[in-house]
Design a protein around this motif. Structure first.
Motif, mmCIF file in Angstrom:
data_model
loop_
_atom_site.group_PDB
_atom_site.id
_atom_site.type_symbol
_atom_site.label_atom_id
_atom_site.label_comp_id
_atom_site.label_asym_id
_atom_site.label_seq_id
_atom_site.Cartn_x
_atom_site.Cartn_y
_atom_site.Cartn_z
ATOM 1 N N GLU A 108 40.140 143.726 52.483
ATOM 2 C CA GLU A 108 40.753 144.130 53.864
ATOM 3 C C GLU A 108 40.209 143.306 54.968
ATOM 4 N N LEU A 109 38.623 143.057 54.721
ATOM 5 C CA LEU A 109 38.182 142.211 55.729
ATOM 6 C C LEU A 109 38.748 140.611 55.291
ATOM 7 N N LYS A 110 39.023 140.259 54.318
ATOM 8 C CA LYS A 110 39.394 138.878 54.048
ATOM 9 C C LYS A 110 40.886 138.757 54.567
ATOM 10 N N VAL A 111 41.614 139.707 54.586
ATOM 11 C CA VAL A 111 43.016 139.717 55.118
ATOM 12 C C VAL A 111 42.862 139.690 56.704
ATOM 13 N N GLN A 112 41.769 140.224 57.223
ATOM 14 C CA GLN A 112 41.727 140.054 58.702
ATOM 15 C C GLN A 112 40.991 138.911 59.256
ATOM 16 N N TYR A 113 40.294 138.252 58.164
ATOM 17 C CA TYR A 113 39.704 136.546 58.433
ATOM 18 C C TYR A 113 40.934 135.935 58.260
ATOM 19 N N GLU A 114 41.637 135.986 57.282
ATOM 20 C CA GLU A 114 42.887 134.949 57.302
ATOM 21 C C GLU A 114 43.766 135.209 58.354
ATOM 22 N N PHE A 115 43.952 136.326 58.806
ATOM 23 C CA PHE A 115 44.949 136.694 59.920
ATOM 24 C C PHE A 115 44.327 135.596 61.140
ATOM 25 N N LEU A 116 42.936 135.818 61.533
ATOM 26 C CA LEU A 116 42.501 134.975 62.719
ATOM 27 C C LEU A 116 42.330 133.544 62.252
ATOM 28 N N GLN A 117 42.219 133.008 60.875
ATOM 29 C CA GLN A 117 42.598 131.722 60.913
ATOM 30 C C GLN A 117 43.622 131.055 61.160
ATOM 31 N N VAL A 118 44.944 132.061 61.306
ATOM 32 C CA VAL A 118 46.061 131.437 61.548
ATOM 33 C C VAL A 118 46.038 131.153 63.074
ATOM 34 N N LEU A 119 45.497 131.995 64.055
ATOM 35 C CA LEU A 119 45.350 131.901 65.473
ATOM 36 C C LEU A 119 44.754 130.570 65.664
ATOM 37 N N ASN A 120 45.100 130.035 67.113
ATOM 38 C CA ASN A 120 44.580 128.897 67.290
ATOM 39 C C ASN A 120 43.247 129.582 68.416
ATOM 40 N N HIS A 121 42.447 128.818 68.697
ATOM 41 C CA HIS A 121 41.127 129.098 69.543
ATOM 42 C C HIS A 121 41.263 130.212 70.704
ATOM 43 N N GLN A 122 42.149 129.745 71.529
ATOM 44 C CA GLN A 122 42.717 130.917 72.519
ATOM 45 C C GLN A 122 43.037 132.024 71.984
ATOM 46 N N GLN A 123 44.191 131.962 71.076
ATOM 47 C CA GLN A 123 44.712 133.243 70.738
ATOM 48 C C GLN A 123 43.502 134.138 70.023
ATOM 49 N N ARG A 124 42.755 133.452 69.250
ATOM 50 C CA ARG A 124 41.324 134.109 68.399
ATOM 51 C C ARG A 124 40.769 135.117 69.431
ATOM 52 N N LYS A 125 40.435 134.041 70.485
ATOM 53 C CA LYS A 125 39.559 134.522 71.438
ATOM 54 C C LYS A 125 40.286 135.807 72.087
ATOM 55 N N ASN A 126 41.315 135.850 72.557
ATOM 56 C CA ASN A 126 42.034 136.945 73.090
ATOM 57 C C ASN A 126 42.282 138.045 72.129
ATOM 58 N N TRP A 127 42.739 137.844 70.873
ATOM 59 C CA TRP A 127 42.518 138.952 70.063
ATOM 60 C C TRP A 127 41.064 139.509 69.747
ATOM 61 N N ILE A 128 40.124 138.899 69.598
ATOM 62 C CA ILE A 128 38.956 139.271 69.229
ATOM 63 C C ILE A 128 38.587 140.286 70.717
ATOM 64 N N ASN A 129 38.615 139.776 72.114
ATOM 65 C CA ASN A 129 37.943 140.330 73.230
ATOM 66 C C ASN A 129 38.985 141.471 73.272
ATOM 67 N N ASN A 130 40.093 141.509 73.053
ATOM 68 C CA ASN A 130 41.198 142.626 73.517
ATOM 69 C C ASN A 130 41.108 143.679 72.238
ATOM 70 N N CYS A 131 40.980 143.315 71.217
ATOM 71 C CA CYS A 131 41.337 144.338 69.988
ATOM 72 C C CYS A 131 40.232 144.601 69.040
ATOM 73 N N LEU A 132 39.318 143.972 68.939
ATOM 74 C CA LEU A 132 38.372 143.990 67.895
ATOM 75 C C LEU A 132 36.883 144.593 68.707
ATOM 76 N N ARG A 133 37.147 145.226 69.546
ATOM 77 C CA ARG A 133 35.957 145.768 70.179
ATOM 78 C C ARG A 133 35.441 146.919 69.384
#
Length: 133
Positions: A108-133
């Motif tokens: 499951e962590l691998k899938v989450q990691y792969e999801f984040l790798q698809v995102l560009n830097h700004q998208q990843r930053k937004n997702w982590i800041n807003n969703c993975l707290r």
């Protein structure tokens, strides 16, 4: 009873990963976790579809592990129904149980990691800041 508890945890974790990839996943709890707000490109959407397909394929393998839960329940009952508690057998049971669960968690962590790798830097930053707290 213990196996039922772990089944619920497995279903919860599995659902959590699946929900991560849906459109308005945590909209009620995390307002900014709607994946549409990331404004994904067509290429990113295609890559996420591929990740989802791979995840579903892996879930079929995980379902085979779930099929072994009946055997695990029998082992647990055997441990609990013995006239004398066998600590070594209980440790073997727990170790086997947690090792299979650990592999599912790693997947499951691998899938989450792969999801984040698809995102560009700004998208990843937004997702982590807003969703993975």
């Amino acid at each position: 009873m213990v196996a039922l508890y772990w089944q619920k945890i497995v279903h919860y974790c599995t659902g959590l990963v699946i929900l991560t990839f849906t459109c308005s996943t945590f909209a009620s709890e995390h307002i900014n976790c709607d994946i549409r707000k990331l404004e994904l490109t067509q290429m990113q959407k295609a890559r996420l579809r591929l990740i989802r397909m791979q995840y579903k394929r892996n879930q079929n393998t995980n379902l085979q592990h779930t099929a072994n839960s009946k055997r695990k329940n029998e082992q647990l009952n055997q441990i609990l129904m013995q006239p004398k508690f066998d600590e070594a057998e209980a440790k073997r049971y727990v170790l086997n149980h947690y090792m299979s669960r650990m592999q599912q968690d790693v997947n499951e962590l691998k899938v989450q990691y792969e999801f984040l790798q698809v995102l560009n830097h700004q998208q990843r930053k937004n997702w982590i800041n807003n969703c993975l707290r």
